[in-house]
Motif scaffolding. Sequence first.
Motif, PDB file in Angstrom:
ATOM      1  N   PHE A 190      42.361 -13.725  71.483  1.00 23.97           N
ATOM      2  CA  PHE A 190      41.451 -14.070  72.603  1.00 23.97           C
ATOM      3  C   PHE A 190      42.436 -14.047  74.068  1.00 23.97           C
ATOM      4  O   PHE A 190      43.444 -14.867  73.263  1.00 23.97           O
ATOM      5  CB  PHE A 190      40.833 -15.043  73.151  1.00 23.97           C
ATOM      6  N   ARG A 191      42.061 -13.653  75.023  1.00 24.12           N
ATOM      7  CA  ARG A 191      42.815 -13.304  76.281  1.00 24.12           C
ATOM      8  C   ARG A 191      42.949 -14.754  77.455  1.00 24.12           C
ATOM      9  O   ARG A 191      43.608 -15.604  78.032  1.00 24.12           O
ATOM     10  CB  ARG A 191      42.594 -12.435  76.925  1.00 24.12           C
ATOM     11  N   GLY A 192      41.668 -15.371  76.664  1.00 25.41           N
ATOM     12  CA  GLY A 192      41.131 -16.920  77.451  1.00 25.41           C
ATOM     13  C   GLY A 192      40.296 -16.684  77.143  1.00 25.41           C
ATOM     14  O   GLY A 192      39.333 -16.241  76.334  1.00 25.41           O
ATOM     15  N   GLY A 193      39.233 -17.660  78.398  1.00 24.18           N
ATOM     16  CA  GLY A 193      37.692 -18.140  78.416  1.00 24.18           C
ATOM     17  C   GLY A 193      37.354 -18.926  79.633  1.00 24.18           C
ATOM     18  O   GLY A 193      38.164 -19.898  79.978  1.00 24.18           O
ATOM     19  N   ASN A 194      36.103 -19.332  79.425  1.00 26.25           N
ATOM     20  CA  ASN A 194      35.222 -19.816  80.076  1.00 26.25           C
ATOM     21  C   ASN A 194      35.368 -21.507  79.900  1.00 26.25           C
ATOM     22  O   ASN A 194      34.797 -20.848  78.199  1.00 26.25           O
ATOM     23  CB  ASN A 194      34.483 -19.417  81.397  1.00 26.25           C
ATOM     24  N   PHE A 195      35.284 -22.757  79.814  1.00 28.17           N
ATOM     25  CA  PHE A 195      34.674 -23.620  79.544  1.00 28.17           C
ATOM     26  C   PHE A 195      33.247 -24.348  80.735  1.00 28.17           C
ATOM     27  O   PHE A 195      33.917 -25.044  81.602  1.00 28.17           O
ATOM     28  CB  PHE A 195      35.761 -24.494  79.229  1.00 28.17           C
ATOM     29  N   ALA A 196      32.381 -24.202  79.388  1.00 32.86           N
ATOM     30  CA  ALA A 196      30.923 -25.287  80.637  1.00 32.86           C
ATOM     31  C   ALA A 196      30.645 -26.936  79.239  1.00 32.86           C
ATOM     32  O   ALA A 196      31.949 -26.410  79.179  1.00 32.86           O
ATOM     33  CB  ALA A 196      30.292 -24.275  80.293  1.00 32.86           C
ATOM     34  N   SER A 197      29.569 -27.002  80.357  1.00 36.05           N
ATOM     35  CA  SER A 197      29.438 -28.232  79.614  1.00 36.05           C
ATOM     36  C   SER A 197      29.287 -28.228  78.316  1.00 36.05           C
ATOM     37  O   SER A 197      28.326 -27.301  78.246  1.00 36.05           O
ATOM     38  CB  SER A 197      28.361 -28.193  80.117  1.00 36.05           C
ATOM     39  N   PRO A 198      29.431 -28.833  77.923  1.00 30.29           N
ATOM     40  CA  PRO A 198      29.707 -30.718  78.182  1.00 30.29           C
ATOM     41  C   PRO A 198      31.912 -30.000  77.905  1.00 30.29           C
ATOM     42  O   PRO A 198      32.091 -31.068  77.992  1.00 30.29           O
ATOM     43  CB  PRO A 198      29.724 -31.393  76.965  1.00 30.29           C
ATOM     44  N   HIS A 199      31.881 -28.696  78.363  1.00 30.67           N
ATOM     45  CA  HIS A 199      33.959 -28.430  78.091  1.00 30.67           C
ATOM     46  C   HIS A 199      34.817 -29.136  78.287  1.00 30.67           C
ATOM     47  O   HIS A 199      36.400 -29.583  78.336  1.00 30.67           O
ATOM     48  CB  HIS A 199      34.206 -27.828  77.036  1.00 30.67           C
ATOM     49  N   GLN A 200      34.588 -28.964  79.949  1.00 28.54           N
ATOM     50  CA  GLN A 200      35.612 -29.129  80.886  1.00 28.54           C
ATOM     51  C   GLN A 200      36.428 -29.382  80.956  1.00 28.54           C
ATOM     52  O   GLN A 200      37.375 -29.813  81.320  1.00 28.54           O
ATOM     53  CB  GLN A 200      34.693 -28.720  81.942  1.00 28.54           C
ATOM     54  N   VAL A 201      36.143 -31.495  80.638  1.00 28.52           N
ATOM     55  CA  VAL A 201      37.210 -32.524  80.697  1.00 28.52           C
ATOM     56  C   VAL A 201      38.014 -32.749  79.405  1.00 28.52           C
ATOM     57  O   VAL A 201      39.052 -33.033  79.114  1.00 28.52           O
ATOM     58  CB  VAL A 201      36.533 -34.025  80.870  1.00 28.52           C
ATOM     59  N   ALA A 202      37.551 -32.609  78.211  1.00 29.46           N
ATOM     60  CA  ALA A 202      37.966 -32.165  76.547  1.00 29.46           C
ATOM     61  C   ALA A 202      38.975 -31.121  76.896  1.00 29.46           C
ATOM     62  O   ALA A 202      39.634 -31.622  76.947  1.00 29.46           O
ATOM     63  CB  ALA A 202      36.741 -32.778  75.418  1.00 29.46           C
ATOM     64  N   VAL A 203      39.168 -30.020  77.400  1.00 29.65           N
ATOM     65  CA  VAL A 203      39.743 -29.152  77.195  1.00 29.65           C
ATOM     66  C   VAL A 203      41.210 -29.218  77.373  1.00 29.65           C
ATOM     67  O   VAL A 203      41.941 -28.786  76.965  1.00 29.65           O
ATOM     68  CB  VAL A 203      39.103 -27.970  76.963  1.00 29.65           C
ATOM     69  N   VAL A 204      40.916 -30.428  78.614  1.00 26.49           N
ATOM     70  CA  VAL A 204      42.586 -30.620  78.884  1.00 26.49           C
ATOM     71  C   VAL A 204      43.395 -30.714  78.153  1.00 26.49           C
ATOM     72  O   VAL A 204      44.540 -30.819  78.328  1.00 26.49           O
ATOM     73  CB  VAL A 204      41.969 -32.009  80.198  1.00 26.49           C
ATOM     74  N   ASP A 205      42.970 -31.522  77.449  1.00 26.42           N
ATOM     75  CA  ASP A 205      43.355 -32.211  76.119  1.00 26.42           C
ATOM     76  C   ASP A 205      44.422 -30.905  75.077  1.00 26.42           C
ATOM     77  O   ASP A 205      45.279 -31.412  74.728  1.00 26.42           O
ATOM     78  CB  ASP A 205      42.916 -33.477  75.082  1.00 26.42           C
ATOM     79  N   TYR A 206      43.633 -29.939  75.545  1.00 27.14           N
ATOM     80  CA  TYR A 206      44.609 -29.225  73.884  1.00 27.14           C
ATOM     81  C   TYR A 206      45.157 -27.973  74.642  1.00 27.14           C
ATOM     82  O   TYR A 206      45.328 -26.889  74.701  1.00 27.14           O
ATOM     83  CB  TYR A 206      43.019 -28.485  73.365  1.00 27.14           C
ATOM     84  N   VAL A 207      44.885 -28.048  76.352  1.00 28.04           N
ATOM     85  CA  VAL A 207      46.246 -26.569  76.909  1.00 28.04           C
ATOM     86  C   VAL A 207      47.476 -27.306  77.201  1.00 28.04           C
ATOM     87  O   VAL A 207      48.214 -28.220  77.104  1.00 28.04           O
ATOM     88  CB  VAL A 207      45.497 -26.619  78.309  1.00 28.04           C
ATOM     89  N   ASP A 208      48.328 -26.351  76.716  1.00 27.25           N
ATOM     90  CA  ASP A 208      49.785 -26.410  77.250  1.00 27.25           C
ATOM     91  C   ASP A 208      50.238 -27.178  78.538  1.00 27.25           C
ATOM     92  O   ASP A 208      51.171 -27.468  78.520  1.00 27.25           O
ATOM     93  CB  ASP A 208      50.973 -25.330  76.331  1.00 27.25           C
TER      94      ASP A 208
END
Length: 281
Positions: free
Chosen positions: A60-78
Amino acid sequence: MTSSLQDIVCCMGQPLGSNPTQYMMEKAFIAANLDWRYLTLEVSPENLPAAVVGMKAMGFRGGNFASPHQVAVVDYVDRLTESAELIGAVNCVHIADDNYVGENTDGKGFLQALQEISDPADKKVVILGAGGTARAIGVELALAGVREIVVANRSTDRGQALVDLLQSRVKVAASLVEWKNDFVVDEETDLLVQATAIGLRDARAAVPVDTELLSDRLIVADVIHNPPRTKFLREAAKRGCTVLDGVAMLVNQAARDFSIWTGIEPDKSIMRESVEEFFEL
Ligand code: NDP
């Protein structure tokens, strides 16, 4: 990165329901002559880490993160962009040079939609709500030079966290009002932003604000895009206020995501038309 395969971006959330962003993005890809797809994927919070790893595995080239993931996904990006780091939430991930880059385009999308009708510099703003969307909007409005921000929120801990962020990180005058009864907007306020989830998929939901007292010089914005004409905006329009719907924010935010992923500016008029077509406006 070039690929002979079809390029894919996605939206992860739970639940997602019918998705105007998917419809809009795919129309915009076609208009730009891009062989890209936008997938919507229901992902539970416990599956988020594996799903993020899977994005790279599936090319995948990327993606949007909708509720409830917007805060949690911060921990999984570089890496986070400056505004995503300030806001503490990510709604758009771009996979570049094998790295996950977390961006926040919600507040920027809102700001751009607002700037199409008014310059927020030196304005007094009331933001209803203190969740991820309110944080993104508050930060971008502060960076755009508003004079003062009043946060009205039901839970004071979340409200105070936003006020602290605005005061300490973006240096704007900010205060909290505990939102219990019908909120009364004072005469000095220039912009009122409804940034809670009230009204989502419910055209009759009432926002606890005394709309009878709204001045006709106010700009009233609602982040809800489904339905685009919320009860709150209908009442504000009746009082003579200038209204800004959530579709304007959605289109501007999605246009930013599109150019982050593809490197191409999309045709925003096609994006707005496709959302209107989606909602049969
Ligand atoms: P969050 O769950 O992070 O925050 C929700 C906020 O709404 C909190 O401040 C919460 O208060 C408040 N709230 C919810 N229900 C009520 C209620 N009945 N009375 C008073 N306050 C209430 O959500 P998000 O910030 O992520 O999303 C908010 C909305 O923004 C969503 O509906 C989403 O669809 C919309 N949105 C629109 C976009 C667009 O492009 N148009 C882009 C992104 C989001 P408390 O802290 O007290 O619980």
